[in-house]
Design an enzyme around this catalytic site. Sequence first.
Site, PDB file in Angstrom:
ATOM      1  N   GLU A  17      12.605 -23.332  19.107  1.00  0.00           N
ATOM      2  CA  GLU A  17      11.758 -22.289  19.244  1.00  0.00           C
ATOM      3  C   GLU A  17      12.650 -21.297  19.653  1.00  0.00           C
ATOM      4  O   GLU A  17      12.554 -19.846  19.442  1.00  0.00           O
ATOM      5  CB  GLU A  17      10.669 -22.167  20.160  1.00  0.00           C
ATOM      6  CG  GLU A  17       9.353 -23.242  19.548  1.00  0.00           C
ATOM      7  CD  GLU A  17       9.063 -23.072  18.112  1.00  0.00           C
ATOM      8  OE1 GLU A  17       9.167 -21.916  17.574  1.00  0.00           O
ATOM      9  OE2 GLU A  17       8.785 -24.206  17.421  1.00  0.00           O
TER      10      GLU A  17
ATOM     11  N   GLU B 268      13.656 -22.544   9.386  1.00  0.00           N
ATOM     12  CA  GLU B 268      13.461 -23.696  10.069  1.00  0.00           C
ATOM     13  C   GLU B 268      14.508 -24.851  10.084  1.00  0.00           C
ATOM     14  O   GLU B 268      14.530 -25.550  11.014  1.00  0.00           O
ATOM     15  CB  GLU B 268      12.235 -24.235   8.988  1.00  0.00           C
ATOM     16  CG  GLU B 268      11.104 -23.393   9.249  1.00  0.00           C
ATOM     17  CD  GLU B 268      10.505 -22.958  10.724  1.00  0.00           C
ATOM     18  OE1 GLU B 268      10.971 -23.758  11.630  1.00  0.00           O
ATOM     19  OE2 GLU B 268       9.746 -21.990  11.023  1.00  0.00           O
TER      20      GLU B 268
ATOM     21  N   MET C  49       5.136 -21.854  18.180  1.00  0.00           N
ATOM     22  CA  MET C  49       5.455 -20.733  17.280  1.00  0.00           C
ATOM     23  C   MET C  49       6.292 -19.740  18.139  1.00  0.00           C
ATOM     24  O   MET C  49       6.153 -19.574  19.112  1.00  0.00           O
ATOM     25  CB  MET C  49       3.934 -20.230  17.072  1.00  0.00           C
ATOM     26  CG  MET C  49       4.202 -18.805  16.112  1.00  0.00           C
ATOM     27  SD  MET C  49       5.073 -19.107  14.623  1.00  0.00           S
ATOM     28  CE  MET C  49       5.632 -17.449  14.317  1.00  0.00           C
TER      29      MET C  49
ATOM     30  N   ASN D 261       7.110 -16.627  18.306  1.00  0.00           N
ATOM     31  CA  ASN D 261       6.622 -15.188  18.547  1.00  0.00           C
ATOM     32  C   ASN D 261       7.768 -14.626  19.391  1.00  0.00           C
ATOM     33  O   ASN D 261       8.120 -15.179  20.474  1.00  0.00           O
ATOM     34  CB  ASN D 261       5.387 -14.969  19.319  1.00  0.00           C
ATOM     35  CG  ASN D 261       4.329 -15.833  18.557  1.00  0.00           C
ATOM     36  OD1 ASN D 261       3.993 -15.623  17.346  1.00  0.00           O
ATOM     37  ND2 ASN D 261       3.659 -16.691  19.397  1.00  0.00           N
TER      38      ASN D 261
HETATM   39 ZN   LIG Z   1      10.322 -23.589  13.341  1.00  0.00          ZN
END
Ligand SMILES: [Zn+2]
Length: 879
Positions: free
Chosen positions: A334, A356, A299, A301
């Site tokens: 990421e 994405e 993820m 972040n």
């Molecule tokens: Zn992603």
Amino acid sequence: MLAHPIRHALLAFALLAAGPALAEPRYSFQATPGKLPKDVVPSHYSLRLVPDLQKDRFDGRIEIEIEAARAVKTLTLNAANLTFKSAVLATGGREASLSASFDAANETVTLAPASGQIATGKHRLRIDYSGPISKHSQGLFQVPYKVREGERLADKKMLATQFEPVHARKMFPSWDEPAFRATFDVAVEIEQGLTAVSNMPVLRETPVAGGRKEVAFARSVSMPTYLVALFVGELDSLHDEVDGIKLGIYTVKGKAEQARFAMQSTKEIVRYFNDYFGERYALPKLDQIALPGGFGGAMENWGAIVYIESRLALDPANSSLRLKQAIYGLIAHEVAHQWFGNLVTMAWWDNLWLNEAFASWMATKTEEKFHPEWRSELRRMSHVEYAMAEDARKTTHPVQTPVEDDSRAMDIFDAITYTKGEAFLHMLESHLGEDAFRTGVRSYMKAHRFSNTTTADLWHHLSQASNEDVALFAARWTEQPGFPLVRLAQRCDGGQAFVTLAQQRFTLNDPQAKPLAWKVPLTLVAGAQERHAILLGDTPAQTRFPRCELVRAVKPGYYRVQYDDAAFTLLVERLDKIDTAERLRLLADTFAMMQAGSADATRYLRLVDRLAEEPDRVIWDQIIESLRFLRGLIDAPADRAAFDRYAATILARPFAKAGWDARQGEDADLPAFRRSLIDALGRAGDEKVVREARTRFSVRERSAIDPSIRAAVLNVVGRHADAPAFDALLSMMRGATDVESKWQAQSALRHVLDAKLQRRWMELLLTDELPPGEAVWNLNHVAYDSDSPELAWQFVRANLAAVYAKASPRGRVYVLPESAAPFADAARADELLQLTKANLDAGALYEAEKTADWIRLKAAVKAREQQRIVQWAKDHARR
Ligand SMILES: [Zn+2]
């Protein structure tokens, strides 16, 4: 975000109907969908958190600076599973207590003063509250793990957060929708020996009574709530720097050294992106955290990217090139989000694909730039097959899908959003040219930094950079479901080749599908020299080549190609003369046409026959997967056994060349190929392979199994396990101090064929031995991995209440569909739908309908092809 490895049968979707509008407006805050009123907006949050791991709870205080555009009676914001102690509104010097009324279904809370209104202008909202520390990766959650301390295994816990899409509200009351950007001050009170990581660097650490300390982090940039993060644990770290940005990688104790490869890769990637996007990475530091479990992927972040440990740390004694590629690709994905997603954020979940697909596309681009020998383009093509299998069915949805309710946002984290989106961006870049595309991306970044966008904003900047109406080209790909089949017909006349191209929508099982057309960029090649670029539109196109040669469509794109029979025959004859990408395409297209009923199975199997000398792993992976699909269509055990003998015959040829052991100077891709073949031959019950796998397993203490084939060896051992082998795998799982070894042992246990042992494994998964999310995931996949879905299905049905009690609310949606997915009988599809309706609310039905559709598709292919497949297998198996 990148979640667990996805299987085509098991993807989520959300269809809230609504035909394609083909004209999305550009971003405006007021017009952005969402539940929260937009007349009050937050600008800053100060959060202080005190977690108590003994009680699995935390206390929190949040102060939010807000501004009301007009006088309002109430404030509505998000909060889920939180208990409020007090809520106070400070305006100027005055404070007023607010009453709170919660709406559990909408995950909102409405705050109201005892009398009067909340005036236009600025206020400060202060809430004291508490909440649970979850066992699922939603909100603030705990990650149990084991470390070896001398001779014994010690149990440890780490704290982590996962907020995308809608879980920040489980840790702090907030305007938890992506368009509500604000700055954040985060502080956490923890024990002295622990380390805390958040988005920003540590500002100060202050001792607190009771041997504790408060760690306060610097103020963040303006960002959406779903990117806030906090990690606490007994951590080791590795540090470096690139372009003046401080890089850190945090692991559990003793594993920081394993992050060297990740650190090197990160430096390469960040430097490249700083240049590519034309905007420097926006924060002073970029940390990455390796979680020892409880979480499937990664993820993004902001400034504190989190990964499952096995996708960041690389144990040199247990690693393979395949793992390195996975780590590199995931880091690139990421880190790309730090720009695409974080610096510029989609306005609402219906534009999730902007985040994405772009991150996935950028990851492949980065791999190709720095590691061309990995041939990432071919792996990308294999992934695209999963998206196309989804996208050719009744249950598909456009890349840009309306998401009216954010509780359904998770539905669109699927192959269509990620992979179709990526494939389309690839076509678009190639259509506009690399330079124009990058110029457009740079201008988009510059114009919208620290803000939100819709897809229309990206098209605007790309159009300006390329002098082309990008929306006109793109909208059909992102706002319509499905994709085209391009029919290519050719004839010879007077020494010249005449080619006619036409498109139609390709579907697997949806003859009533709405006819649609796309703008399809194609590159046609004849012989060695002659190339024609064509943009195929609604009407058929014709083109002519000066010599009478076979004309092929060569550039990979998001469509299928059907040659006329004569051309197909010629192409099959020249299979070894075309490149791997084209061979892969031909195989995949032929298989899909068999699934759609426009070719029979022998057309595909003949191709496979021609590929005996094929050297490339990606081709064999396609074949292995297809053979597995075909085997699933066979009912009688004796016929299955015949098919297994046939599969073993086919796979024995490449395996004879690959062998069991790595050789000096062998092709870098060979270890992964070897692993695929061992796995598939073990599945087919090849006696020699099963025997050798068992031998290697039994002497593993003296002679470690080569890490590049370890997963496959364990799967083969698991599949054919007796009780002692089962126990050995179980203790391997229990003793594992790293995620990769634990997952490999679990995978082996899911492969067990013996009914009694399979039952033992599933019963163990109902106990508290594994974290609940991990236990449910394993239970759901026994049906598929064991290739004997009946036992697993009956077990899950009989224990459904217990499985649901373990699963998170979102996890419940997948339990029945994943267990039913391997079936190929329409009656099972009905059973799946009935059970879902009886046990879960309407939101779960989409996933069940999608799997039911997949099962029905297989049932239809089975009715057409079963006898033919069995006959072919009997005729072509080694005796
Ligand atoms: Zn992603």
